[in-house]
Scaffold this active site. Structure first.
Site, PDB file in Angstrom:
ATOM      1  N   THR A 256       0.827  -1.207   0.000  1.00 36.90           N
ATOM      2  CA  THR A 256       0.000   0.000   0.000  1.00 36.90           C
ATOM      3  C   THR A 256       0.863   1.259   0.000  1.00 36.90           C
ATOM      4  O   THR A 256       1.968   1.263   0.574  1.00 36.90           O
ATOM      5  CB  THR A 256      -0.912   0.009   1.249  1.00 36.90           C
ATOM      6  OG1 THR A 256      -1.481   1.308   1.398  1.00 36.90           O
ATOM      7  CG2 THR A 256      -0.153  -0.315   2.529  1.00 36.90           C
ATOM      8  N   ASP A 257       0.320   2.331  -0.576  1.00 36.17           N
ATOM      9  CA  ASP A 257       1.034   3.619  -0.544  1.00 36.17           C
ATOM     10  C   ASP A 257       1.065   4.204   0.872  1.00 36.17           C
ATOM     11  O   ASP A 257       1.831   5.130   1.143  1.00 36.17           O
ATOM     12  CB  ASP A 257       0.398   4.620  -1.529  1.00 36.17           C
ATOM     13  CG  ASP A 257      -1.053   4.976  -1.211  1.00 36.17           C
ATOM     14  OD1 ASP A 257      -1.661   4.372  -0.302  1.00 36.17           O
ATOM     15  OD2 ASP A 257      -1.602   5.874  -1.900  1.00 36.17           O
ATOM     16  N   GLU A 258       0.259   3.631   1.777  1.00 34.54           N
ATOM     17  CA  GLU A 258       0.201   4.208   3.136  1.00 34.54           C
ATOM     18  C   GLU A 258       1.514   4.026   3.889  1.00 34.54           C
ATOM     19  O   GLU A 258       1.749   4.682   4.900  1.00 34.54           O
ATOM     20  CB  GLU A 258      -0.983   3.607   3.906  1.00 34.54           C
ATOM     21  CG  GLU A 258      -2.288   3.900   3.182  1.00 34.54           C
ATOM     22  CD  GLU A 258      -3.554   3.607   3.969  1.00 34.54           C
ATOM     23  OE1 GLU A 258      -3.526   3.647   5.207  1.00 34.54           O
ATOM     24  OE2 GLU A 258      -4.581   3.340   3.320  1.00 34.54           O
TER      25      GLU A 258
ATOM     26  N   TYR B 299      -1.915  -0.071  11.000  1.00 30.74           N
ATOM     27  CA  TYR B 299      -2.066  -0.788   9.721  1.00 30.74           C
ATOM     28  C   TYR B 299      -0.851  -0.558   8.832  1.00 30.74           C
ATOM     29  O   TYR B 299      -0.200  -1.505   8.380  1.00 30.74           O
ATOM     30  CB  TYR B 299      -3.347  -0.326   8.999  1.00 30.74           C
ATOM     31  CG  TYR B 299      -3.384  -0.690   7.525  1.00 30.74           C
ATOM     32  CD1 TYR B 299      -3.432  -2.016   7.114  1.00 30.74           C
ATOM     33  CD2 TYR B 299      -3.355   0.306   6.533  1.00 30.74           C
ATOM     34  CE1 TYR B 299      -3.450  -2.356   5.748  1.00 30.74           C
ATOM     35  CE2 TYR B 299      -3.376  -0.019   5.187  1.00 30.74           C
ATOM     36  CZ  TYR B 299      -3.418  -1.350   4.792  1.00 30.74           C
ATOM     37  OH  TYR B 299      -3.436  -1.681   3.457  1.00 30.74           O
TER      38      TYR B 299
ATOM     39  N   LYS C  45       2.149  -3.123   7.493  1.00 28.30           N
ATOM     40  CA  LYS C  45       2.420  -3.363   6.066  1.00 28.30           C
ATOM     41  C   LYS C  45       3.871  -2.974   5.727  1.00 28.30           C
ATOM     42  O   LYS C  45       4.498  -3.590   4.867  1.00 28.30           O
ATOM     43  CB  LYS C  45       1.442  -2.560   5.197  1.00 28.30           C
ATOM     44  CG  LYS C  45      -0.013  -3.049   5.246  1.00 28.30           C
ATOM     45  CD  LYS C  45      -0.234  -4.407   4.599  1.00 28.30           C
ATOM     46  CE  LYS C  45      -0.122  -4.371   3.102  1.00 28.30           C
ATOM     47  NZ  LYS C  45      -0.477  -5.697   2.484  1.00 28.30           N
TER      48      LYS C  45
HETATM   49  P1  NAD Z   1      -9.854  -7.171   2.513  1.00 27.11           P
HETATM   50  O1  NAD Z   1      -9.831  -6.820   3.965  1.00 27.11           O
HETATM   51  O2  NAD Z   1     -11.079  -6.920   1.714  1.00 27.11           O
HETATM   52  O3  NAD Z   1      -9.506  -8.729   2.333  1.00 27.11           O
HETATM   53  C1  NAD Z   1      -8.523  -9.372   3.100  1.00 27.11           C
HETATM   54  C2  NAD Z   1      -8.672 -10.874   2.873  1.00 27.11           C
HETATM   55  O4  NAD Z   1      -7.616 -11.542   3.586  1.00 27.11           O
HETATM   56  C3  NAD Z   1      -9.999 -11.455   3.411  1.00 27.11           C
HETATM   57  O5  NAD Z   1     -10.545 -12.345   2.468  1.00 27.11           O
HETATM   58  C4  NAD Z   1      -9.580 -12.193   4.672  1.00 27.11           C
HETATM   59  O6  NAD Z   1     -10.407 -13.295   4.983  1.00 27.11           O
HETATM   60  C5  NAD Z   1      -8.174 -12.645   4.299  1.00 27.11           C
HETATM   61  N1  NAD Z   1      -7.336 -12.891   5.484  1.00 27.11           N
HETATM   62  C6  NAD Z   1      -7.127 -12.055   6.539  1.00 27.11           C
HETATM   63  N2  NAD Z   1      -6.340 -12.660   7.449  1.00 27.11           N
HETATM   64  C7  NAD Z   1      -6.025 -13.878   6.949  1.00 27.11           C
HETATM   65  C8  NAD Z   1      -5.240 -14.956   7.422  1.00 27.11           C
HETATM   66  N3  NAD Z   1      -4.623 -14.913   8.622  1.00 27.11           N
HETATM   67  N4  NAD Z   1      -5.133 -16.068   6.655  1.00 27.11           N
HETATM   68  C9  NAD Z   1      -5.760 -16.150   5.450  1.00 27.11           C
HETATM   69  N5  NAD Z   1      -6.537 -15.159   4.961  1.00 27.11           N
HETATM   70  C10 NAD Z   1      -6.657 -14.029   5.693  1.00 27.11           C
HETATM   71  O7  NAD Z   1      -8.589  -6.428   1.902  1.00 27.11           O
HETATM   72  P2  NAD Z   1      -8.405  -5.701   0.488  1.00 27.11           P
HETATM   73  O8  NAD Z   1      -8.909  -4.320   0.585  1.00 27.11           O
HETATM   74  O9  NAD Z   1      -8.871  -6.600  -0.570  1.00 27.11           O
HETATM   75  O10 NAD Z   1      -6.814  -5.601   0.433  1.00 27.11           O
HETATM   76  C11 NAD Z   1      -6.050  -6.704  -0.028  1.00 27.11           C
HETATM   77  C12 NAD Z   1      -4.579  -6.343   0.056  1.00 27.11           C
HETATM   78  O11 NAD Z   1      -4.320  -5.186  -0.723  1.00 27.11           O
HETATM   79  C13 NAD Z   1      -4.092  -6.022   1.467  1.00 27.11           C
HETATM   80  O12 NAD Z   1      -2.814  -6.597   1.627  1.00 27.11           O
HETATM   81  C14 NAD Z   1      -4.028  -4.509   1.490  1.00 27.11           C
HETATM   82  O13 NAD Z   1      -3.039  -4.062   2.382  1.00 27.11           O
HETATM   83  C15 NAD Z   1      -3.648  -4.199   0.056  1.00 27.11           C
HETATM   84  N6  NAD Z   1      -4.095  -2.893  -0.453  1.00 27.11           N
HETATM   85  C16 NAD Z   1      -5.407  -2.532  -0.345  1.00 27.11           C
HETATM   86  C17 NAD Z   1      -5.808  -1.299  -0.870  1.00 27.11           C
HETATM   87  C18 NAD Z   1      -7.260  -0.877  -0.803  1.00 27.11           C
HETATM   88  O14 NAD Z   1      -7.582   0.235  -1.204  1.00 27.11           O
HETATM   89  N7  NAD Z   1      -8.176  -1.714  -0.349  1.00 27.11           N
HETATM   90  C19 NAD Z   1      -4.872  -0.459  -1.476  1.00 27.11           C
HETATM   91  C20 NAD Z   1      -3.543  -0.886  -1.567  1.00 27.11           C
HETATM   92  C21 NAD Z   1      -3.162  -2.099  -1.057  1.00 27.11           C
HETATM   93  P1  TYD Z   2     -10.757   4.235   3.996  1.00 25.87           P
HETATM   94  O1  TYD Z   2     -11.727   3.760   2.969  1.00 25.87           O
HETATM   95  O2  TYD Z   2     -10.848   3.682   5.380  1.00 25.87           O
HETATM   96  O3  TYD Z   2      -9.300   4.021   3.385  1.00 25.87           O
HETATM   97  P2  TYD Z   2      -7.846   4.530   3.960  1.00 25.87           P
HETATM   98  O4  TYD Z   2      -7.991   5.003   5.346  1.00 25.87           O
HETATM   99  O5  TYD Z   2      -7.045   3.273   3.866  1.00 25.87           O
HETATM  100  O6  TYD Z   2      -7.399   5.611   3.018  1.00 25.87           O
HETATM  101  O7  TYD Z   2     -10.872   5.797   4.106  1.00 25.87           O
HETATM  102  C1  TYD Z   2     -10.680   6.645   2.977  1.00 25.87           C
HETATM  103  C2  TYD Z   2     -10.745   8.073   3.468  1.00 25.87           C
HETATM  104  O8  TYD Z   2     -12.084   8.339   3.911  1.00 25.87           O
HETATM  105  C3  TYD Z   2      -9.853   8.358   4.660  1.00 25.87           C
HETATM  106  O9  TYD Z   2      -9.311   9.669   4.529  1.00 25.87           O
HETATM  107  C4  TYD Z   2     -10.786   8.280   5.849  1.00 25.87           C
HETATM  108  C5  TYD Z   2     -12.108   8.759   5.283  1.00 25.87           C
HETATM  109  N1  TYD Z   2     -13.331   8.171   5.878  1.00 25.87           N
HETATM  110  C6  TYD Z   2     -14.369   8.999   6.278  1.00 25.87           C
HETATM  111  O10 TYD Z   2     -14.298  10.232   6.159  1.00 25.87           O
HETATM  112  N2  TYD Z   2     -15.500   8.422   6.804  1.00 25.87           N
HETATM  113  C7  TYD Z   2     -15.615   7.074   6.960  1.00 25.87           C
HETATM  114  O11 TYD Z   2     -16.669   6.593   7.484  1.00 25.87           O
HETATM  115  C8  TYD Z   2     -14.536   6.231   6.544  1.00 25.87           C
HETATM  116  C9  TYD Z   2     -14.619   4.738   6.700  1.00 25.87           C
HETATM  117  C10 TYD Z   2     -13.407   6.834   5.992  1.00 25.87           C
END
Ligand code: NAD
Ligand code: TYD
Length: 344
Positions: free
Chosen positions: A133-135, A158, A162
């Site tokens: 993640t970019d975070e 978080y 990561k």
């Molecule tokens: P999500 O929370 O929707 O899904 C996570 C999945 O991992 C779930 O299916 C969960 O059951 C599984 N999981 C969790 N713990 C586990 C374990 N111990 N063993 C096996 N499975 C397990 O997450 P997401 O939003 O799809 O993100 C997926 C990946 O992408 C993550 O690594 C996250 O850091 C990265 N990522 C997400 C975003 C975003 O915007 N959502 C952006 C950049 C990177």
């Molecule tokens: P989120 O979807 O939790 O992603 P991330 O924190 O990983 O960027 O949140 C996106 C942005 O939206 C973040 O700046 C927090 C804000 N946010 C709200 O303002 N209200 C909400 O209820 C949530 C879940 C997030």
């Protein structure tokens, strides 16, 4: 330039029942011929096999209910399916949950990643793609972009977990010569996202005329990428990325949170009076913005879906799949595994 293309035959997708993982599994099965996909997921609250109901019977797809921290089981699955590569999504992914309960993030994201890396080594140096993640880069002011050389400076439990995971991946490359790749992507949006994250949460509340809780002043900026574009980028990095490298992935689409929320309300024709400003998230990063020059110039990847198109597809999907949303928010989705796999 990149190494010669690697051609995967059997990919282990950890966390394939989650948001991005399920979109990735579907993308590979639909767009790439002759590749098997093994989804390894322990189905936490964020894992939902219903996300893959339409591909569950594809003979190239298999599911294993396994915790990534159980290294022996991960090795067993890799051997059973002759896996040659791993795309590691499994993680605890929600910043707000990491603030109230950081321990689970260390277990899954740090110990879990170490466990999958050890399994990849034990199975004969599988190609390992860490979905990052970019975070991990921290927060930007009003100007500037994260490059792959930006110093890591995570601010939430978080992003700290990561960051530790990325460092472990890098250590396995340098110490053991494991064929690793790391991507760092900006915020994704699209179908099947758990409605604790901002976009589906706001859509879900808007459809029910509930308040839309915007943290702080709503001026925090995120760079939004449609999930299918992320999946394409990951596939390009897995095949053609240079081993040992980091690739930033971004949407060229910076928006303040309030802009996103207003766009959602406009699309579903609900009033802005639903917006409610609430207490800010502690340590809330102000702005993320990605410089994705490397992946564009080395691998020819660029986002193909602009924010307006992607957001309207996303909102239409949630509105057309309200039963999915209702099963997720009621908790009914958690029985899907038992019902689907009973007797198999
Ligand atoms: P999500 O929370 O929707 O899904 C996570 C999945 O991992 C779930 O299916 C969960 O059951 C599984 N999981 C969790 N713990 C586990 C374990 N111990 N063993 C096996 N499975 C397990 O997450 P997401 O939003 O799809 O993100 C997926 C990946 O992408 C993550 O690594 C996250 O850091 C990265 N990522 C997400 C975003 C975003 O915007 N959502 C952006 C950049 C990177
Ligand atoms: P989120 O979807 O939790 O992603 P991330 O924190 O990983 O960027 O949140 C996106 C942005 O939206 C973040 O700046 C927090 C804000 N946010 C709200 O303002 N209200 C909400 O209820 C949530 C879940 C997030």
């Amino acid at each position: 330039m990149s190494d010669a293309a690697f051609l995967p035959k059997a990919v282990l997708v950890t966390g394939g029942a989650g948001f991005i993982g399920s979109n990735f599994v579907r993308f590979v099965l639909k767009d790439v011929p002759d590749v098997r996909v093994v989804n390894l997921d322990c189905l936490t609250y964020a894992g939902n096999l219903e996300n893959l109901a339409d591909v569950a019977d594809d003979p190239r797809y298999a599911f294993a209910k396994v915790d990534i921290c159980d290294t022996d089981k991960v090795i067993e699955v890799c051997r059973e399916y002759h896996v040659d590569s791993v795309v590691h999504f499994a993680a605890e992914s929600h910043v707000d949950r990491s603030i109230t309960g950081p321990g689970e993030f260390i277990r899954t994201n740090v110990h879990g990643t170490l466990s999958v890396l050890q399994a990849a080594r034990a199975c004969g140096d599988l190609r390992f793609l860490q979905v990052g993640t970019d975070e991990v880069y921290g927060s930007l002011g009003e100007t500037g972009y994260f490059t792959e050389e930006t110093q890591l400076d995570p601010h939430s439990p978080y992003s700290a977990s990561k960051t530790a995971a990325d460092h472990l991946v890098s250590a396995f490359y340098h110490t053991y010569g494991l064929s690793t790749l790391i991507t760092r992507c900006s915020n994704n949006y699209g179908p099947y996202q758990f409605p604790e994250k901002m976009v589906p949460l706001m859509i879900n509340n808007a459809r029910q005329d509930k308040a839309l809780p915007v943290y702080g002043d709503g001026l925090n900026v995120r760079d939004w990428l449609y999930v299918e574009d992320h999946c394409r980028a990951l596939w390009a990095v897995l095949l053609r990325g240079r081993v040992g490298r980091v690739y930033n992935i971004g949407g060229n689409s910076e928006k303040t949170n309030i802009e996103v929320v207003k766009a959602i309300l406009k699309h579903v024709d609900k009033p802005e009076s639903l917006i409610t400003f609430v207490k800010d998230r502690p340590g809330h990063d102000q702005r993320y913005a990605i410089d994705a020059t490397r992946i564009r110039t080395e691998l020819g990847w660029e986002p193909s879906v602009d924010f307006e198109t992607g957001m309207s597809k996303t909102i239409d999907w949630y509105m057309a799949n309200q039963a999915w949303m209702d099963r997720v928010t009621s908790g009914a989705y958690q029985t899907y595994y038992e019902e689907m796999y009973a007797g198999r």
